[in-house]
Design a protein around this motif. Structure first.
Motif: not given
Length: 217
Positions: A205-213
């Motif tokens: 889920y790296s895309s989700y984490i990038k948006q969180l960051i």
């Protein structure tokens, strides 16, 4: 979903793809129906070099949900334009139509196809242009008709998937809070580096984490 760069056509498809396609189309014509053709004519794309290339291209993650596959779930070679659809029989051995997919997303998608708003192709398009995450709920939100198709066809907001994304979100958010609260510059660097490991393209889920960051850090 995240954008990927398609690799060169695997040798098995480069050498045999056209022949396999003609043999398959001939069988469909002879049998009168795709479902009556034996699997030996329909599944020759399942070659080791094809599997290896797709796994490498998608960093061993599902092209739709971005969950790592191969341990907890069977990996599938996915046909973006469904192979059972008569309009796409000629694309069964087309390298550009093959993707790496988890069992659940593949089963959800099945033979669905929307001519007006086709599902996103992450090998030629940036999914971020069509979908984004709700950082509160962990669900994926459509930014266009094609985004809506993609979410619905691959069932990207299924309960188990949203829960799984949010379990990782909880870990990341704790680190973000620690990063902002620590008085130590060294600790801040340490926490930020740790957070970025969750955003690595090989991470779930790296895309989700990038948006969180981008939202909170």
């Amino acid at each position: 979903m995240r954008k990927v760069k398609r690799t060169n056509t695997p040798d098995s498809l480069k050498v045999n793809g056209n022949t396999w396609t003609q043999e398959l189309l001939s069988q469909v014509k002879d049998k009168g129906k795709f479902s009556k053709v034996t699997d030996s004519y329909k599944n020759k794309y399942n070659q080791q070099d094809v599997r290896s290339a797709l796994e490498k291209m998608y960093k061993a993650k599902c092209c739709y949900c971005e969950y790592g596959i191969g341990t907890a779930s069977y990996e599938h070679i996915e046909h973006l334009k469904p192979k059972a659809d008569p309009r796409f029989h000629h694309l069964i051995y087309s390298w550009n139509n093959l993707h790496w997919c988890c069992q659940k997303c593949n089963m959800a998608k099945g033979n669905k196809w929307n001519d007006g708003n086709p599902i996103i192709d992450p090998a030629i398009e940036d999914p971020a242009d069509f979908i984004e995450f709700d950082v509160i709920t962990g669900e994926i939100v459509a930014k266009s008709g094609r985004g809506k198709t993609t979410i619905e066809h691959a069932d990207l907001n299924r309960e188990s998937l949203v829960k799984s994304r949010n379990r990782i979100k909880e870990q990341v958010m704790k680190l973000i809070v620690q990063t902002k609260l620590t008085p130590s510059p060294k600790d801040e660097i340490f926490y930020k580096d740790y957070i970025m490991e969750f955003a690595n393209e090989e991470a779930d889920y790296s895309s989700y984490i990038k948006q969180l960051i981008n939202t909170y850090l």
